[in-house]
Write a protein that holds these residues in place. Structure first.
Motif, PDB file in Angstrom:
ATOM      1  N   ALA A 122       0.836  -1.207   0.000  1.00  0.00           N
ATOM      2  CA  ALA A 122       0.000   0.000   0.000  1.00  0.00           C
ATOM      3  C   ALA A 122       0.864   1.248   0.000  1.00  0.00           C
ATOM      4  O   ALA A 122       0.600   2.214  -0.732  1.00  0.00           O
ATOM      5  CB  ALA A 122      -0.928  -0.009   1.214  1.00  0.00           C
ATOM      6  N   LEU A 123       1.917   1.243   0.825  1.00  0.00           N
ATOM      7  CA  LEU A 123       2.822   2.401   0.853  1.00  0.00           C
ATOM      8  C   LEU A 123       3.554   2.530  -0.471  1.00  0.00           C
ATOM      9  O   LEU A 123       3.724   3.640  -0.993  1.00  0.00           O
ATOM     10  CB  LEU A 123       3.818   2.243   2.001  1.00  0.00           C
ATOM     11  N   GLY A 124       3.999   1.408  -1.040  1.00  0.00           N
ATOM     12  CA  GLY A 124       4.683   1.457  -2.323  1.00  0.00           C
ATOM     13  C   GLY A 124       3.802   2.019  -3.419  1.00  0.00           C
ATOM     14  O   GLY A 124       4.258   2.829  -4.242  1.00  0.00           O
ATOM     15  N   ARG A 125       2.538   1.627  -3.435  1.00  0.00           N
ATOM     16  CA  ARG A 125       1.623   2.156  -4.453  1.00  0.00           C
ATOM     17  C   ARG A 125       1.405   3.656  -4.271  1.00  0.00           C
ATOM     18  O   ARG A 125       1.296   4.400  -5.261  1.00  0.00           O
ATOM     19  CB  ARG A 125       0.294   1.408  -4.392  1.00  0.00           C
ATOM     20  N   ALA A 126       1.331   4.108  -3.021  1.00  0.00           N
ATOM     21  CA  ALA A 126       1.136   5.540  -2.770  1.00  0.00           C
ATOM     22  C   ALA A 126       2.352   6.344  -3.246  1.00  0.00           C
ATOM     23  O   ALA A 126       2.202   7.417  -3.846  1.00  0.00           O
ATOM     24  CB  ALA A 126       0.902   5.772  -1.277  1.00  0.00           C
ATOM     25  N   ILE A 127       3.553   5.828  -2.994  1.00  0.00           N
ATOM     26  CA  ILE A 127       4.773   6.528  -3.437  1.00  0.00           C
ATOM     27  C   ILE A 127       4.841   6.549  -4.960  1.00  0.00           C
ATOM     28  O   ILE A 127       5.209   7.566  -5.568  1.00  0.00           O
ATOM     29  CB  ILE A 127       6.012   5.849  -2.834  1.00  0.00           C
TER      30      ILE A 127
END
Length: 405
Positions: A122-127
């Motif tokens: 989820a964090l990777g997709r946001a970045i």
């Protein structure tokens, strides 16, 4: 160019002993110890580790981006003399963004940020959406399967593809010609436009429909707020410019120091000896002036040293070799290490213990020397393996030979 930047075309072997360049800096007062460790990427012998956490790195990166935007906003609001503050504003924004990409996003791809695959993704997709870079799912799959496996530094490796197809560097090219080609790319509007187009395409082409919809809505919302609040200038100058031109220059220079190419005679391409030999520690700095110099020479030597540390090595560290990229060799030995957040001291501790189970670490001091090292390795690499033009010609000849048979 300093003596450090003129290191020969082979990196030194790190046999567990204290580094003389870093140890020479211990002549300065103790308050400089930690800043010099963060700048150089190398702790001095016996230095007490400073505990970092993944959340702390994420917080620092976000704070750097926000601080840069605030400084840029102040510069644009005040105008006049304050416009010079755009430089530190851009630098802080770029620094934070590069740490998000090169450290946080990278660790998320290994499910190593928090150790929770769903949260990391989820964090990777946001970045990926924020920085408009390759879709996280595709990056994660390619990075683990092609970059951290048997295809490391083969034509399937995305790093190699970027060298050969994007920068169009080839085996046999002189170091000077490679430098001209890379520097020419960094100032070419066509290159930057293609780079940006490729970034946008690599994100939207592979992203899920939900991610594409959410990202498009976010971009429209940002544009709407910028128009409503009359912040178009800040959006374009304070965010778009550093996230396109400056980001892509930093990315290009970082690409040029990631990994060396294997030598043609290196026929055995597996095992720890081989993989360790393709990645080096890259440290920034140069030996502090020797003690005992006459007063005039001492003052001149220290003035030159401080000037180069602040105006040459610090920008290279802060804007190109950000975060844990200086010790990327530690990551390739221990890609799932839970100590990655303490990367400088984790690598140093492994080095002090003699890197058990692995060959000695290899290192190079200076960004220019590190790029020269990679360029020289490509110059000596097998053309039939790393020159797409020769490879296509060879395949063409083989096709006709088979037809004739």
């Amino acid at each position: 160019m300093s003596k450090v930047d003129q290191i020969p075309a082979q990196p030194g072997h790190d046999d567990g002993a204290a580094d003389p360049v870093r140890e020479s800096m211990r002549r300065l007062p103790g308050l400089f110890a930690l800043p010099l460790t963060l700048l150089t990427g190398r702790p001095h012998a016996g230095q007490r580790p400073i505990a970092h956490t993944p959340a702390g790195h994420l917080r620092n990166a976000v704070q750097s981006v926000l601080a840069g935007l605030l400084v840029s906003a102040f510069a644009l609001a005040e105008a006049g003399w304050a416009l010079v503050l755009l430089l530190p504003g851009w630098a802080m924004t770029l620094h934070g963004a590069r740490n998000l990409r090169m450290m946080i996003y990278h660790q998320c791809a290994h499910a190593n940020m928090w150790g929770n695959r769903r949260a990391d993704a989820a964090l990777g997709r946001a970045i990926a959406a924020l920085l408009m870079i390759q879709d996280f799912g595709r990056y994660s799959a390619e990075h683990v399967s092609d970059h951290h496996a048997l295809h490391h530094m083969t034509r399937r490796d995305p790093t190699v593809q970027a060298f050969l197809l994007t920068l169009r560097l080839r085996p046999g090219m002189s170091r000077r010609r490679m430098w001209r080609r890379v520097l020419g790319r960094t100032v070419s509007p066509v290159f930057h436009l293609r780079f940006l187009t490729a970034r946008i395409r690599s994100y939207f082409h592979a992203a899920t429909p939900a991610a594409r919809t959410a990202t498009s809505a976010g971009l429209l919302l940002a544009a709407g707020l910028a128009g409503w609040l009359h912040l178009w200038t800040l959006l374009l100058v304070g965010w778009v410019f550093p996230m396109t031109v400056l980001y892509q220059i930093s990315n290009t220079l970082r690409l040029c120091v990631k990994h060396t190419f294997p030598a043609p005679e290196q026929t055995v391409r597996r095992g720890r000896e081989y993989f360790a030999g393709l990645t080096n520690g890259i440290f920034l700095g140069e030996p502090a002036p020797a003690p005992g110099l006459p007063p005039a020479r001492r003052w001149a030597a220290w003035l030159r040293w401080w000037t180069r540390m602040l105006l040459v090595h610090f920008p290279a560290r802060y804007l190109v070799l950000t975060g844990d990229t200086v010790v990327h060799d530690f990551h390739h030995r221990y890609p799932m290490s839970r100590n990655w957040a303490d990367y400088l001291f984790a690598r140093e501790e492994d080095h002090r213990r003699g890197s058990p189970g692995w060959p000695p670490y290899r290192e190079v001091w200076g960004l220019v020397a590190a790029i020269d090292l990679v360029f020289d390795s490509l110059r000596a690499a097998d053309p039939l393996e790393y020159d797409p033009d020769l490879l296509a010609e060879a395949n063409h000849r083989q096709l006709f030979a088979a037809f004739d048979d």
